[in-house]
Design a protein around this motif. Structure first.
Motif, mmCIF file in Angstrom:
data_model
loop_
_atom_site.group_PDB
_atom_site.id
_atom_site.type_symbol
_atom_site.label_atom_id
_atom_site.label_comp_id
_atom_site.label_asym_id
_atom_site.label_seq_id
_atom_site.Cartn_x
_atom_site.Cartn_y
_atom_site.Cartn_z
ATOM 1 N N GLN A 369 172.526 75.490 50.414
ATOM 2 C CA GLN A 369 173.426 76.432 51.282
ATOM 3 C C GLN A 369 173.930 77.794 50.528
ATOM 4 O O GLN A 369 173.778 78.876 51.167
ATOM 5 C CB GLN A 369 174.658 75.721 51.950
ATOM 6 C CG GLN A 369 174.535 74.529 52.791
ATOM 7 C CD GLN A 369 175.787 73.845 53.055
ATOM 8 O OE1 GLN A 369 176.750 74.020 52.214
ATOM 9 N NE2 GLN A 369 175.704 72.967 53.967
ATOM 10 N N ALA A 419 171.325 84.784 61.173
ATOM 11 C CA ALA A 419 172.036 83.757 61.627
ATOM 12 C C ALA A 419 171.368 82.484 62.799
ATOM 13 O O ALA A 419 171.413 81.565 62.589
ATOM 14 C CB ALA A 419 173.414 84.110 61.593
ATOM 15 N N ILE A 420 170.970 83.269 63.799
ATOM 16 C CA ILE A 420 170.643 82.523 64.898
ATOM 17 C C ILE A 420 169.375 82.078 64.669
ATOM 18 O O ILE A 420 169.095 80.779 64.981
ATOM 19 C CB ILE A 420 170.681 83.765 66.398
ATOM 20 C CG1 ILE A 420 171.783 84.054 66.638
ATOM 21 C CG2 ILE A 420 169.662 82.941 67.490
ATOM 22 C CD1 ILE A 420 171.871 85.146 67.785
ATOM 23 N N SER A 422 168.345 81.134 61.628
ATOM 24 C CA SER A 422 168.537 80.158 60.787
ATOM 25 C C SER A 422 169.082 78.658 61.286
ATOM 26 O O SER A 422 168.614 77.655 61.239
ATOM 27 C CB SER A 422 169.594 80.388 59.738
ATOM 28 O OG SER A 422 169.733 79.153 58.936
ATOM 29 N N LYS A 423 169.994 79.010 62.654
ATOM 30 C CA LYS A 423 170.412 77.533 63.413
ATOM 31 C C LYS A 423 169.425 77.034 63.983
ATOM 32 O O LYS A 423 169.248 75.645 64.235
ATOM 33 C CB LYS A 423 171.461 78.230 63.905
ATOM 34 C CG LYS A 423 172.912 78.660 63.465
ATOM 35 C CD LYS A 423 174.025 78.883 64.485
ATOM 36 C CE LYS A 423 175.408 79.144 63.804
ATOM 37 N NZ LYS A 423 176.369 79.373 64.707
ATOM 38 N N ARG A 424 168.635 77.866 64.664
ATOM 39 C CA ARG A 424 167.479 77.270 65.284
ATOM 40 C C ARG A 424 166.460 76.600 64.539
ATOM 41 O O ARG A 424 165.998 75.408 64.876
ATOM 42 C CB ARG A 424 166.596 78.507 66.196
ATOM 43 C CG ARG A 424 165.365 77.914 66.835
ATOM 44 C CD ARG A 424 164.992 79.157 67.773
ATOM 45 N NE ARG A 424 165.993 79.408 68.707
ATOM 46 C CZ ARG A 424 165.751 80.491 69.617
ATOM 47 N NH1 ARG A 424 164.629 81.252 69.612
ATOM 48 N NH2 ARG A 424 166.652 80.940 70.394
ATOM 49 N N HIS A 426 167.464 75.085 61.790
ATOM 50 C CA HIS A 426 167.921 73.817 61.293
ATOM 51 C C HIS A 426 167.876 72.664 62.347
ATOM 52 O O HIS A 426 167.759 71.464 62.251
ATOM 53 C CB HIS A 426 169.341 74.043 60.824
ATOM 54 C CG HIS A 426 169.679 74.646 59.788
ATOM 55 N ND1 HIS A 426 170.820 75.281 59.145
ATOM 56 C CD2 HIS A 426 168.818 75.124 58.609
ATOM 57 C CE1 HIS A 426 171.024 75.930 57.961
ATOM 58 N NE2 HIS A 426 169.466 75.546 57.652
ATOM 59 N N LYS A 427 167.984 73.187 63.746
ATOM 60 C CA LYS A 427 168.164 72.235 64.838
ATOM 61 C C LYS A 427 166.594 71.664 64.946
ATOM 62 O O LYS A 427 166.559 70.503 65.388
ATOM 63 C CB LYS A 427 168.262 73.312 66.308
ATOM 64 C CG LYS A 427 168.486 71.973 67.167
ATOM 65 C CD LYS A 427 168.942 73.190 68.425
ATOM 66 C CE LYS A 427 168.997 72.253 69.870
ATOM 67 N NZ LYS A 427 169.505 72.890 71.035
#
Length: 434
Positions: A369, A419-420, A422-424, A426-427
């Motif tokens: 992280q 950020a968006i 990265s979250k996608r 991770h999903k």
């Protein structure tokens, strides 16, 4: 076989099994009689040879030979009668001659059998016995007189005996092997029928054979006793060490495994002999009961003598066998207990290892992280630098833009986009692992 009634087809072994009850009927022809009995221990090859050897005797006297798969045979030759039986571990030969010499054991029945044929018998002698059936008058026997006079027929040894078969005969012996290598039974005929005499001879011979066969386990039991005591002490040492806090369970488990293998080897190697001893002893008891003994005042009966001498030996064999079985169970219980302890220790080690792995994974996640955050800053820096370069290029060609202003305004937008994304990512990864 034709049947008178419409019943189902006969089992292939029906008549063989039905006639088995008549297969070994004892028959001696007539009285008086002298008999010699041999019991021979044989190997599998020797059992095949003895059937051929018996056939040779039959051919010599022109008598019908035994069948190929026969395990018993009776025949009458010129001057003697023979009865042969093949058992699981041994074979027996009974020879009968139908006359009585002046001295009961002066001339045995074996003297009528060809010497050259006798010398080629296979196997090892386990029992050899001479028996003579005489009338009381032939040896001046008086049951009310001193029975010590009978000792002369048994090399002056103490005599054991009783009335048998409902008082139809009296049997005497000393249960000793004499200088000729044979034991002796003297039967005095009071009122014996021929069939009774045949059964009586058969029972006496079987008592002698089964008695000795039962005792084959006794030397083994005495030989195994030191090994049993040693294994018992070794198990005690192992179980005692298991109670100590600083013991090495793995080494103790190895010792227990080795001990278990040794004990099971002793049991498997000698189980048959001990089981056979018990079975033979039961046969001896049954044959003694079949004699229906009546005490003759002043001497021991055959049953009393055999019980006093044979029962302690059989009890010793049974004791050794039971102790080995109990030792095997104790070793098994100790092994299970020790394996449980070892499994618990291994589980604790595994739990510690899993905890350590979880901690490392958590640390790696934190580091990942942190690296991810640094990467986002680096990507933003390079992206804004790229946009600044583009703005500078547009300014040079005449566009009225401020490169530094555009570069500064683009920073939050770039961060949001990263950020968006990265979250996608991770999903997507989470859905893939599931």
């Amino acid at each position: 076989m034709t049947t008178l009634f419409p019943i189902p087809e006969n089992h292939p072994q029906r008549f063989v099994l039905h006639n088995e009850v008549h297969a070994r009927a004892p028959s001696i022809g007539s009285l008086p009689v002298r008999a010699s009995h041999l019991a021979l221990l044989l190997s599998s090859d020797e059992k095949m040879q003895e059937r051929k050897h018996l056939t040779t005797l039959c051919e010599r006297f022109g008598v019908a030979k035994p069948e190929k798969e026969a395990d018993h045979f009776s025949a009458t030759f010129n001057s003697f009668q023979i009865r042969w039986e093949q058992h699981g571990e041994f074979s027996t030969y009974s020879f009968y001659v139908h006359d009585t010499p002046k001295e009961p054991f002066a001339d045995s029945a074996l003297k009528k059998v060809p010497v050259d044929w006798m010398s080629q018998l296979t196997g090892q002698v386990i029992v050899a016995a001479h028996t003579t059936i005489v009338c009381a008058a032939d040896i001046n026997y008086d049951e009310n007189a001193d029975l010590a006079a009978l000792s002369v027929h048994f090399a002056d040894n103490p005599v054991i005996g009783s009335k048998v078969t409902g008082g139809a005969a009296s049997v005497f012996t000393d249960f000793r092997i004499h200088v000729d290598g044979f034991s002796r039974f003297l039967i005095i005929n009071h009122d014996l029928r021929t069939e009774q005499a045949g059964r009586l001879l058969q029972r006496l011979f079987e008592i002698e054979v089964y008695r000795v066969m039962a005792l084959l386990a006794f030397p083994i039991a005495r030989k195994l006793r030191p090994a049993l005591n040693k294994s018992d002490r070794q198990l005690y040492s192992i179980t005692n060490a298991m109670t100590l806090p600083d013991n090495n369970d793995s080494e103790l488990l190895d010792e227990l495994t080795t001990l278990a293998a040794e004990v099971e080897n002793y049991i498997s190697s000698n189980h048959f002999r001990f089981a056979a001893a018990s079975a033979y002893y039961q046969l001896v008891q049954q044959r003694v009961n079949d004699l229906r003994e009546v005490r003759i005042q002043g001497i021991q009966t055959l049953g009393e003598f055999i019980k006093r001498r044979l029962e302690p030996a059989i009890n010793t064999c049974e004791s050794i066998s039971q102790r080995f079985t109990q030792l095997s169970e104790r070793v098994s219980n100790a092994s299970q207990l020790l394996r449980t302890r070892v499994d618990i220790i291994i589980e604790k080690q595994n739990q510690g290892l899993l905890t350590s792995m979880a901690l490392r994974a958590k640390m790696q996640l934190r580091m990942q992280q942190m690296v991810e955050g640094i990467s986002m800053v680096a990507i933003t820096y390079y992206a804004t630098s790229l946009i600044g370069k583009i703005a500078e290029a547009l300014h040079l060609v005449g566009w009225k833009v401020n490169p530094e202003l555009i570069e500064g305004i683009s920073i939050p937008f770039i961060l949001i986009i990263i950020a968006i994304s990265s979250k996608r990512i991770h999903k997507i990864i989470a859905n893939t692992t599931e």
